[in-house]
Design a protein around this motif. Sequence first.
Motif, PDB file in Angstrom:
ATOM      1  N   GLY A 241      54.763   7.186  12.399  1.00 50.85           N
ATOM      2  CA  GLY A 241      54.996   8.631  12.393  1.00 50.85           C
ATOM      3  C   GLY A 241      56.311   9.014  11.746  1.00 50.85           C
ATOM      4  O   GLY A 241      57.061   8.157  11.275  1.00 50.85           O
ATOM      5  N   ILE A 242      56.546  10.308  11.709  1.00 44.78           N
ATOM      6  CA  ILE A 242      57.759  10.809  11.055  1.00 44.78           C
ATOM      7  C   ILE A 242      58.581  11.666  12.013  1.00 44.78           C
ATOM      8  O   ILE A 242      58.071  12.175  13.003  1.00 44.78           O
ATOM      9  CB  ILE A 242      57.448  11.647   9.790  1.00 44.78           C
ATOM     10  CG1 ILE A 242      56.610  12.897  10.127  1.00 44.78           C
ATOM     11  CG2 ILE A 242      56.798  10.793   8.718  1.00 44.78           C
ATOM     12  CD1 ILE A 242      56.604  13.952   9.033  1.00 44.78           C
ATOM     13  N   VAL A 243      59.844  11.790  11.649  1.00 47.74           N
ATOM     14  CA  VAL A 243      60.727  12.737  12.337  1.00 47.74           C
ATOM     15  C   VAL A 243      60.978  13.862  11.338  1.00 47.74           C
ATOM     16  O   VAL A 243      61.421  13.610  10.209  1.00 47.74           O
ATOM     17  CB  VAL A 243      62.072  12.057  12.693  1.00 47.74           C
ATOM     18  CG1 VAL A 243      62.995  13.054  13.399  1.00 47.74           C
ATOM     19  CG2 VAL A 243      61.838  10.813  13.535  1.00 47.74           C
ATOM     20  N   PRO A 244      60.649  15.100  11.694  1.00 47.73           N
ATOM     21  CA  PRO A 244      60.833  16.180  10.719  1.00 47.73           C
ATOM     22  C   PRO A 244      62.284  16.341  10.282  1.00 47.73           C
ATOM     23  O   PRO A 244      63.192  16.210  11.097  1.00 47.73           O
ATOM     24  CB  PRO A 244      60.332  17.419  11.458  1.00 47.73           C
ATOM     25  CG  PRO A 244      60.194  17.028  12.883  1.00 47.73           C
ATOM     26  CD  PRO A 244      60.066  15.542  12.952  1.00 47.73           C
ATOM     27  N   GLU A 245      62.460  16.622   9.016  1.00 48.21           N
ATOM     28  CA  GLU A 245      63.808  16.746   8.414  1.00 48.21           C
ATOM     29  C   GLU A 245      64.311  18.182   8.571  1.00 48.21           C
ATOM     30  O   GLU A 245      64.147  19.007   7.675  1.00 48.21           O
ATOM     31  CB  GLU A 245      63.732  16.418   6.919  1.00 48.21           C
ATOM     32  CG  GLU A 245      63.798  14.954   6.607  1.00 48.21           C
ATOM     33  CD  GLU A 245      65.237  14.414   6.643  1.00 48.21           C
ATOM     34  OE1 GLU A 245      66.175  15.180   6.937  1.00 48.21           O
ATOM     35  OE2 GLU A 245      65.401  13.214   6.380  1.00 48.21           O
ATOM     36  N   VAL A 246      64.878  18.462   9.709  1.00 47.23           N
ATOM     37  CA  VAL A 246      65.309  19.843   9.958  1.00 47.23           C
ATOM     38  C   VAL A 246      66.744  19.923  10.470  1.00 47.23           C
ATOM     39  O   VAL A 246      67.201  21.003  10.873  1.00 47.23           O
ATOM     40  CB  VAL A 246      64.350  20.550  10.958  1.00 47.23           C
ATOM     41  CG1 VAL A 246      62.976  20.732  10.326  1.00 47.23           C
ATOM     42  CG2 VAL A 246      64.231  19.779  12.276  1.00 47.23           C
ATOM     43  N   GLY A 247      67.458  18.795  10.457  1.00 39.16           N
ATOM     44  CA  GLY A 247      68.810  18.744  11.027  1.00 39.16           C
ATOM     45  C   GLY A 247      69.718  19.882  10.568  1.00 39.16           C
ATOM     46  O   GLY A 247      70.284  20.606  11.409  1.00 39.16           O
TER      47      GLY A 247
END
Length: 410
Positions: A241-247
């Motif tokens: 899975g992925i971690v959304p890139e929203v930092g």
Amino acid sequence: MDHFDVLIVGAGHAGAQAAIMLRQLKFEGTIGMIGDEPEPPYERPPLSKDYMAGEKEFERILIRPAAFWGERAVTMQLGQRVAEVDAAAHKVITTDGTEYGYGKLIWAAGGTPRILTCAGATAQGVHAIRRRSDVDAIMARLSEIENVVIIGGGYIGLEAAAVLSKLGKKVVLLEALDRVLARVAGPQLSAFYEAEHRAHGVDLRTGAKMDCIEETDGRATGVRMADGSVLPADLVIVGIGIVPEVGPLIAAGASGGNGVDVDGFCRTSLPDIYAVGDCAAHSNKFVGGQTIRLESVQNANDQAKLAVQHILGEQVTEYDALPWFWSNQYDLKLQTVGLSTGHDQTILRGDTANRSFSVVYLKGGKLIAIDCVNAVKDYAQGRAHVVAGSKLDLAQLADSAIPLKEVGLA
Ligand code: FAD
């Protein structure tokens, strides 16, 4: 400081579609696109399919020919990563300190592969499949690879298993849950794909508990299981899975958590900032309005189009695009439409033994999704039923000799 009327962060599917749509709708303002990969936008699905198999060259998976962007006056800033968003000042700042101003910002930064937290997780020879560079690194070593362990039985892991086993590698696929595709499909489809992979020589293990990745001189040599046994591996692929890139958006004060929250027009809670694609947590009518993220080309494209139309002041309705997806494994073409989450009944159309069938998902009697394996007609004819939430005659529905469009109402 360079300033763009519309600035797009992320040069992937959604970012590319946003720029294409702006020009298609005759937007004459300036458009900038910042992407941290070196390549112009390309299609990601082939990375675990025909690009990985060596059947398609990179130029053939570009979303548009490289010259297109210049011809449409889209200013590309590739190999640059946005580290900070200053919503009040309407500017972004890249990791090298360059600032870009914007009128409207479209955040289309996708996600980063989730990494294992165990020992050996960052050893050489451990790869995700998200970027072209991931696949190129794997394929550059192909001739020295004999044993592959794939961690994760989602679509990407299964597709990689199909490609690599066809290329003659010994593939073990580890899934921690009791079936593959558990997050996205029902048990019938999982069982079918498990059997297919085993028939193609993949050692597919469900309920598999791994302990760590073993390494020698910094390079992965195997995967140690919880029971102490070790699976030899020259290549470990992690597809969990992925971690959304929203930092940077969250740091700037945007509402969100698992993704950045957007409204029905893809607006974040920050002024003049939209978010689209894998990173956008939105209310989806196909799961009763629950907030979800969808990781699909359909969603990336449809949200990008909607955000652009909204920016340009066109008459639009809130996001209600029909979800669809596909996966290619061996000679099996899976096409899915709708979202099966929350189904309480399934109907099988056709015979899995013929390798051409559909699984129809119902909730409260309404048709909510269909997974079609080598069954293009069901896919084409089923879409309208998913949109309508049709309540169909179950006996006719189960009879694959009756085309879906001719199945009567219950
Ligand atoms: P992306 O396409 O990931 O684009 C985001 C871009 O933003 C990336 O280039 C990223 O590097 C860049 N970026 C991130 N952070 C920053 C930053 N801070 N500054 C600048 N740039 C940044 N979908 C399907 O529908 N069917 C399939 O068969 C299918 N197969 C897939 C197979 C693989 C191997 C993968 C990885 C995905 C697959 N998908 C498939 C999913 C689909 O590719 C994604 O849903 C889609 O790419 C999402 O588009 P996006 O624009 O949101 O994100």
